[in-house]
Design a protein around this motif. Structure first.
Motif, PDB file in Angstrom:
ATOM      1  N   THR A 559       5.324  50.529  10.071  1.00 56.29           N
ATOM      2  CA  THR A 559       6.648  50.678   9.420  1.00 56.29           C
ATOM      3  C   THR A 559       6.341  50.703   7.916  1.00 56.29           C
ATOM      4  O   THR A 559       5.403  50.026   7.297  1.00 56.29           O
ATOM      5  N   VAL A 560       7.273  51.297   7.126  1.00 63.31           N
ATOM      6  CA  VAL A 560       7.176  51.123   5.601  1.00 63.31           C
ATOM      7  C   VAL A 560       7.430  49.740   5.241  1.00 63.31           C
ATOM      8  O   VAL A 560       6.254  49.234   4.351  1.00 63.31           O
ATOM      9  N   GLU A 561       8.062  48.980   5.851  1.00 60.18           N
ATOM     10  CA  GLU A 561       8.297  47.607   5.318  1.00 60.18           C
ATOM     11  C   GLU A 561       6.993  46.709   5.606  1.00 60.18           C
ATOM     12  O   GLU A 561       6.623  45.915   4.976  1.00 60.18           O
ATOM     13  N   GLU A 562       6.264  47.119   6.875  1.00 57.99           N
ATOM     14  CA  GLU A 562       5.250  46.276   7.144  1.00 57.99           C
ATOM     15  C   GLU A 562       4.043  46.827   6.352  1.00 57.99           C
ATOM     16  O   GLU A 562       3.064  45.723   6.095  1.00 57.99           O
ATOM     17  N   ARG A 563       3.975  47.930   5.998  1.00 52.67           N
ATOM     18  CA  ARG A 563       2.965  48.304   5.159  1.00 52.67           C
ATOM     19  C   ARG A 563       2.883  47.881   3.783  1.00 52.67           C
ATOM     20  O   ARG A 563       2.080  47.248   3.237  1.00 52.67           O
ATOM     21  N   LYS A 564       4.330  47.846   3.154  1.00 56.72           N
ATOM     22  CA  LYS A 564       4.516  47.221   1.874  1.00 56.72           C
ATOM     23  C   LYS A 564       4.248  45.767   1.646  1.00 56.72           C
ATOM     24  O   LYS A 564       3.666  45.179   0.953  1.00 56.72           O
ATOM     25  N   ARG A 565       4.771  44.991   3.149  1.00 51.68           N
ATOM     26  CA  ARG A 565       4.319  43.421   3.279  1.00 51.68           C
ATOM     27  C   ARG A 565       2.819  43.363   3.325  1.00 51.68           C
ATOM     28  O   ARG A 565       2.453  42.454   2.722  1.00 51.68           O
ATOM     29  N   GLU A 567       0.544  45.107   2.030  1.00 50.61           N
ATOM     30  CA  GLU A 567      -0.029  45.414   0.457  1.00 50.61           C
ATOM     31  C   GLU A 567       0.186  44.069  -0.354  1.00 50.61           C
ATOM     32  O   GLU A 567      -0.724  43.525  -1.198  1.00 50.61           O
ATOM     33  N   LEU A 568       1.536  43.845  -0.131  1.00 47.65           N
ATOM     34  CA  LEU A 568       1.867  42.441  -1.157  1.00 47.65           C
ATOM     35  C   LEU A 568       1.112  41.218  -0.949  1.00 47.65           C
ATOM     36  O   LEU A 568       0.537  40.489  -1.413  1.00 47.65           O
ATOM     37  N   GLN A 569       0.677  40.852   0.796  1.00 51.44           N
ATOM     38  CA  GLN A 569      -0.259  40.057   1.061  1.00 51.44           C
ATOM     39  C   GLN A 569      -1.343  40.076   0.579  1.00 51.44           C
ATOM     40  O   GLN A 569      -2.174  39.087   0.181  1.00 51.44           O
ATOM     41  N   ASN A 571      -2.472  41.468  -2.192  1.00 52.23           N
ATOM     42  CA  ASN A 571      -2.438  41.334  -3.439  1.00 52.23           C
ATOM     43  C   ASN A 571      -2.242  39.987  -3.888  1.00 52.23           C
ATOM     44  O   ASN A 571      -3.022  39.268  -4.678  1.00 52.23           O
TER      45      ASN A 571
END
Length: 594
Positions: A559-565, A567-569, A571
């Motif tokens: 999902t989009v949220e998992e993908r952002k999470r 990426e944040l992780q 980073n």
């Protein structure tokens, strides 16, 4: 202008030629009168304005200087002319100043009295007329002149002149009574000098008046010129002044000696007071002495340290030596011829005896130094007494830590035993429960003797006069001072104990707080590590699951949220590797906010 003058001169010449001799004489007279008036005007304007103090010129420089000084002291305006006269403002000031100068005694001898012209008499004037005229004038003139004196508001003069007696022994004296009304606040009644001047002024004005027959009174019937009764008052005033001077001398002498002693004994703690008493006899003594001193033959040689003077009690002025020598028989008269002598047998037996006598005498006139001395003494120093107390040294005993020894029930016996072993008397130590242990060291006798000698020399000690100097060594009570010192010491001790307890309590609280904080941080650290470990495991499991799925060819959809999470992780992991300290502070801040 010149032409006008020429025309006026020609016109006046023509008129002068036409005038008659009478007219010319009148014109010349008018011109002379005008010139004389102008000259007098300039002469009067150039002369000083005012009235001369005395018509007679004062030749005595001392008297003139005394009068000028008096005028300046009284703030009276005057001018001195070139020819030596003193000029005053007006006639009223002149009469007031002349009266004051007569009373004060500043009138020069060369100045005649204003009453002299009324004492002159002509050959046709009788004594009765002369006395009556003089008495009337004298009464009015005295009353008028006395009013000009600053301290006198009004004066009433009564003169009694008895008739002239045949015999001088029966002649009654001239008497005078003067009643003065003084201005308010005047000090004339207490000024003996000015009252004597006033008395002399009146006696000089009235012929034949003596001081004992003059009565000067005020409006309160107080006799002002009774100087004999005032003599005792003056003596008492002089005694008061002398006593004041003696008191000032005592204070000054006490200050100097006490200051020196306090410097020697290190301040006012040891020497606090010094009593000095100067006794004087204020009886007035007149003494006449005849003093005979030795005659100095040889004076002191200044180059020699010893006495080289030579003196003699006297020097012979003249002398005479007489020597008489006689040898022969004695002569014994027997009476008339033919009559048996009546001499005693012892004289008769001594007749025809040869005798010898020698008489020697020396007469010598001597000269010696003689001095006649006459002195008057108003006061005489009787004796000087001085007393001073010097306190010893009270020393507070200390222990090895230099702290004062406080007497307690545990050490009181040992302290007393220490005093007995050191031969310290009970008066020289202080042992009291709850107080400091103190030992008194008295002043040595040598020091007391030295101080006594010092004080004797300072006051001019004379044993023959009966002077006395007493120096004592008495311990000064210091209970109030000691109580204050001990209270301050115990207060400081109590304050220090309180401060130490507060500091100890504060330290315990700080230690407890530090331990609590350390434990809290340690628990937080462990909790944070545990959560990080859980997150790490979850992330590892997730990555493993993704890896397994990838290996198995499974399509994993995120999902989009998992993908952002993710990426944040990633980073965050990259930043944590690059900047671990900043990330740790950020994490700590988040934990503290939660």
């Amino acid at each position: 202008m010149n032409e006008w003058l020429k025309k006026m001169a020609a016109k006046f010449k023509d008129m002068w030629g036409k005038w008659k001799p009478v007219q010319k004489i009148i014109l010349a007279g008018i011109a002379v009168v005008v010139l004389a008036a102008v000259f007098l005007m300039f002469r009067v304007s150039s002369s000083p304005s005012g009235v001369r103090l005395y018509e007679t010129k004062i030749t005595d420089e001392a008297a003139l200087s005394a009068i000028i000084n008096w005028l300046e002291s009284e703030n009276i305006r005057y001018t001195k002319s070139e020819d030596g006269y003193i000029i005053l403002e007006n006639r009223t000031v002149q009469r007031r100043v002349k009266t004051a100068l007569d009373i004060e005694g500043y009138t020069p001898n060369t100045v005649s009295s204003p009453f002299d012209k009324y004492r002159e008499s002509s050959w046709s004037e009788t004594d009765e007329d002369k006395n009556r005229k003089y008495a009337e004038f004298l009464k009015e003139e005295l009353e008028k002149n006395l009013k000009f004196y600053d301290d006198i508001a009004n004066a009433t003069v009564t003169i009694t002149s008895p008739k002239k007696a045949i015999f001088s022994s029966e002649q009654e004296p001239v008497s005078c009574s003067v009643t003065l009304r003084l201005v308010p606040g005047s000090e004339l009644r207490n000024d003996k000098k000015r009252l004597k001047g006033l008395q002399n002024y009146i006696c000089n004005a009235v012929v034949g008046l003596k001081a004992e027959n003059l009565t000067i009174m005020d409006t309160e019937s107080n006799t002002l010129n009774d100087f004999e009764s005032l003599a005792e008052s003056d003596r008492l005033d002089n005694v008061k002044k002398e006593l004041k001077i003696v008191s000032e001398d005592e204070k000054e002498l006490r200050r100097k000696v006490l200051s020196a002693l306090q410097n020697y004994f290190n301040g006012t703690d040891k020497v606090r007071d010094l009593n000095i008493k100067i006794e004087k006899n204020f009886d007035k003594v007149s003494r006449e002495q005849k003093i005979i001193t030795p005659i100095q033959i040889k004076s002191q040689d200044p180059d020699k340290p010893y006495d080289t003077t030579e003196t003699r009690d006297y020097i012979p002025l003249s002398s005479q030596t007489v020597t008489k020598e006689w040898t022969g028989t004695g002569y014994n008269p027997q009476g008339p011829a033919g009559v048996e002598g009546q001499n005693p047998p012892v004289y008769s037996d001594m007749s025809n005896v040869i005798g010898k006598s020698v008489e020697t005498g020396v007469t010598q006139n001597n000269v010696f130094n003689e001095e006649q001395r006459k002195t008057e003494q108003n006061s005489q120093l009787v004796r000087i007494t001085a007393s001073c107390n010097i306190d010893g040294k009270w020393e507070t005993q200390t222990d090895s830590k230099r702290s004062p020894i406080v007497v307690t029930e545990e050490n009181i016996d040992s302290l007393k035993e220490y005093c007995r072993s050191e031969n310290i008397s009970k008066e020289n130590y202080r042992i009291s429960l709850g107080k400091f242990f103190r030992i008194y060291t008295p002043v040595p006798q040598e020091t007391i003797e030295a101080v006594k000698t010092l004080v004797q020399d300072a006051i001019g000690f004379d044993r023959k006069r009966g002077d006395s100097v007493t120096i004592t060594n008495i311990a000064v009570p210091r209970d109030a001072e000691w109580t204050l010192e001990e209270d301050n010491y115990f207060k400081k001790q109590q304050t220090r104990t309180t401060i130490l307890l507060v500091l100890a309590g504060t330290a315990v609280v700080l230690v407890v707080f530090i331990i609590f904080r350390f434990i809290s941080r340690e628990l937080e650290r462990r909790k944070r590590l545990r959560e990080e470990e859980i997150l790490r495991r979850q992330q590892a499991e997730r990555e493993k699951a993704l890896w397994d799925a990838k290996q198995d060819g499974m399509d994993v959809t995120m999902t989009v949220e998992e993908r952002k999470r993710a990426e944040l992780q990633e980073n965050a992991i990259a930043m944590a590797k690059e900047h671990p300290e900043d990330v740790a502070m950020l994490v700590r801040t988040w934990l503290m906010e939660e």
